[in-house]
Design an enzyme around this catalytic site. Sequence first.
Site, short mmCIF file in Angstrom:
data_model
loop_
_atom_site.label_atom_id
_atom_site.label_comp_id
_atom_site.label_asym_id
_atom_site.label_seq_id
_atom_site.Cartn_x
_atom_site.Cartn_y
_atom_site.Cartn_z
N ASP A 174 0.83 -1.21 0.00
CA ASP A 174 0.00 0.00 0.00
C ASP A 174 0.86 1.25 0.00
O ASP A 174 2.07 1.19 0.23
CB ASP A 174 -1.00 0.00 1.17
CG ASP A 174 -0.36 -0.37 2.51
OD1 ASP A 174 0.88 -0.37 2.61
OD2 ASP A 174 -1.12 -0.65 3.45
N ASN B 172 -9.06 -1.17 12.79
CA ASN B 172 -10.45 -1.32 12.34
C ASN B 172 -10.64 -2.58 11.49
O ASN B 172 -11.65 -2.73 10.81
CB ASN B 172 -10.86 -0.08 11.53
CG ASN B 172 -9.94 0.15 10.33
OD1 ASN B 172 -8.98 -0.59 10.14
ND2 ASN B 172 -10.23 1.16 9.54
N HIS C 40 -8.66 -3.43 8.97
CA HIS C 40 -8.19 -3.30 7.58
C HIS C 40 -6.98 -4.19 7.33
O HIS C 40 -6.24 -4.55 8.24
CB HIS C 40 -7.93 -1.84 7.20
CG HIS C 40 -6.71 -1.19 7.78
ND1 HIS C 40 -6.62 0.17 7.99
CD2 HIS C 40 -5.51 -1.69 8.19
CE1 HIS C 40 -5.42 0.47 8.47
NE2 HIS C 40 -4.74 -0.65 8.61
N GLU D 260 -10.05 -0.72 3.65
CA GLU D 260 -10.78 -0.22 4.80
C GLU D 260 -12.16 -0.87 4.86
O GLU D 260 -12.74 -1.22 3.82
CB GLU D 260 -10.97 1.29 4.66
CG GLU D 260 -9.66 2.08 4.61
CD GLU D 260 -9.07 2.32 5.98
OE1 GLU D 260 -9.01 1.38 6.79
OE2 GLU D 260 -8.67 3.46 6.24
C1 F6R Z 1 0.97 -1.12 6.40
C2 F6R Z 1 -0.39 -1.66 6.32
C3 F6R Z 1 -1.35 -1.56 7.45
C4 F6R Z 1 -0.79 -2.04 8.78
C5 F6R Z 1 -1.84 -1.98 9.88
C6 F6R Z 1 -1.26 -2.33 11.24
O1 F6R Z 1 1.64 -1.33 5.16
O2 F6R Z 1 -0.71 -2.19 5.32
O3 F6R Z 1 -2.49 -2.31 7.10
O4 F6R Z 1 -0.33 -3.35 8.64
O5 F6R Z 1 -2.40 -0.69 9.93
O6 F6R Z 1 -0.29 -1.38 11.57
P1 F6R Z 1 0.65 -1.56 12.84
O7 F6R Z 1 1.47 -2.77 12.61
O8 F6R Z 1 1.48 -0.30 12.87
O9 F6R Z 1 -0.26 -1.70 14.01
#
Ligand code: F6R
Length: 231
Positions: free
Chosen positions: A71, A130, A132, A137
Amino acid sequence: MVGEGTLRIQPDPAQLAQAAADFIAAQARAKPNLSILVATGNTPMPTYIELARRAEAGAVDFTRVTAVQLDEYLGVSDADPRSLWGWMRRSFVEPLGITRTVRLENPEQFKVALAELGGLDLAILGLGPNGHLGFNEPPSQPDAPTRTLTLTPASLASNAAYWGKLDVPTGAITAGMDVILAARACLLLVSGTHKRDILRAALEGPETPAVPASFLRRTALTVIADEAAWG
Ligand code: F6R
């Protein structure tokens, strides 16, 4: 619930990183030209540090691996500290000695590049607060394609922790749910008490677009969580 043996609980983040590094290194030994979808975020960073340590020690070779971007924010340059491409390169590609990459810049090019790769062998994923995956999302259907979108307030808040005083860009592009769910294996890494409820929802609640990660149960999924996240 995920199948037996696919949920591994580790006492703490350090042991989570060891277990995740074991898993990824074993896959790279079995298939040296592995194609890996790579999450950034906080959770996998200790794992990537451990993988880099092992690569440096000669215990595992990632030079034939292809790292695929999961992403990105829209409108950030390569020089911008918020570039997720830059984060992936600094934390994963360069320290592991990887030379092949697929960058996510537009959905059509990405689709062609993935087809040329022969699909993804492994998706390394974090769990959004959430539910995702990447920036899929809620609500995201299991066939949601690679696309641009506007981030939800929950994601803007969680991503703000990465960038100090810098704003979180509101636009993003993400590899689609279709891409993630087609990976031949998925590895979901989850750490911390703040992920407890959403992890339960993802693994034990209904499969629902409201929790995109709940669809991971349709894949060859391994979850490695710490005790704080599993409770
Ligand atoms: C990052 C991504 C996000 C994170 C998710 C958890 O490339 O794709 O989906 O994996 O937001 O983030 P952390 O690990 O910082 O809690």
